[in-house]
Design a protein around this motif. Sequence first.
Motif, short mmCIF file in Angstrom:
data_model
loop_
_atom_site.label_atom_id
_atom_site.label_comp_id
_atom_site.label_asym_id
_atom_site.label_seq_id
_atom_site.Cartn_x
_atom_site.Cartn_y
_atom_site.Cartn_z
N VAL A 13 0.85 -1.18 0.00
CA VAL A 13 0.00 0.00 0.00
C VAL A 13 0.90 1.24 0.00
N PRO A 14 0.61 2.23 -0.83
CA PRO A 14 1.43 3.45 -0.83
C PRO A 14 1.51 4.06 0.57
N SER A 15 2.60 4.73 0.83
CA SER A 15 2.81 5.33 2.15
C SER A 15 1.77 6.42 2.42
N VAL B 105 -5.28 15.37 0.97
CA VAL B 105 -5.89 15.37 2.31
C VAL B 105 -4.79 15.27 3.36
N GLY B 106 -5.17 15.47 4.62
CA GLY B 106 -4.22 15.38 5.71
C GLY B 106 -4.01 13.96 6.19
N ARG B 107 -3.02 13.80 7.06
CA ARG B 107 -2.67 12.47 7.58
C ARG B 107 -3.82 11.80 8.35
N ILE C 192 -2.38 -4.03 7.90
CA ILE C 192 -1.44 -3.00 8.34
C ILE C 192 -0.41 -3.63 9.26
N THR C 193 0.85 -3.49 8.89
CA THR C 193 1.95 -4.05 9.68
C THR C 193 2.72 -2.91 10.31
N HIS C 194 2.68 -2.84 11.62
CA HIS C 194 3.41 -1.78 12.32
C HIS C 194 4.91 -2.03 12.21
N ARG D 106 5.58 -2.38 5.89
CA ARG D 106 4.68 -1.83 4.89
C ARG D 106 3.39 -2.62 4.86
N SER D 107 2.29 -1.92 4.75
CA SER D 107 0.99 -2.56 4.67
C SER D 107 0.80 -3.15 3.27
#
Length: 228
Positions: A26-28, A38-40, A58-60, A63-64
């Motif tokens: 997934v893109p950052s 848009v915002g974070r 989602i992998t903390h 990368r997801s």
Amino acid sequence: MKLSDQVFERLRELVASGELAAGDVVPSERVLMERFGVGRPAVREALQAMQSKGLITITHGGRSRVNALTAGIAFSQVDDIAKLLLSSEPSNVDHLKQVRHLLELGTVRIAAQKCRAADADDLVALIDKQRANLGSAEAFMKSDIAFHTRLALITGNPLIHSITEMMLTWLFEYHSSLLLWSGQEQKTLDEHVAIVNFLRANDDEGAVRAMDDHLNRANSRFTSSPAR
């Protein structure tokens, strides 16, 4: 519509179109912020929604990635609602039993037509495992689920397999308090053996009769009771 909802819809479209395929990174967050303007917070909320829908993982610290879309993911989305319906209205358990009966009779007919020796051997192994769980109601019921879901797998239809697994989990695991453990475990095992014998012989009519008898007796072991 909230910004995060708009981002979610855009991301979902990317998955649906194949621009983001199973296994893709997934893109950052920064890239998504720039792409969608848009915002974070909106991006993070949208990504969390994508994960809750089973579309990405989602992998903390890593990368997801995009998940492979399966029937299991689709049906898991209704799991909480289905459990709430069954818990709030006990009569829905009877409705679920009726659906199970119709589905499993159709399933065993297809399975009997397609059953190979390896499939029948797998089912026999599951019966042996279930027999080893005599004396433990929970383990015995889980083995029962494994038998019926493996049978559904023989059809080659992933929707039948996923629906069967989900339905039996709702009926047996979530509502295990409805099961009257009446000392008929050996009868259950014998009926499973009979079903497998018909499957091995590719006798669809015999398999349907055996499954019908099995379900009719099994249904008599369930009674509606107040929700837990």
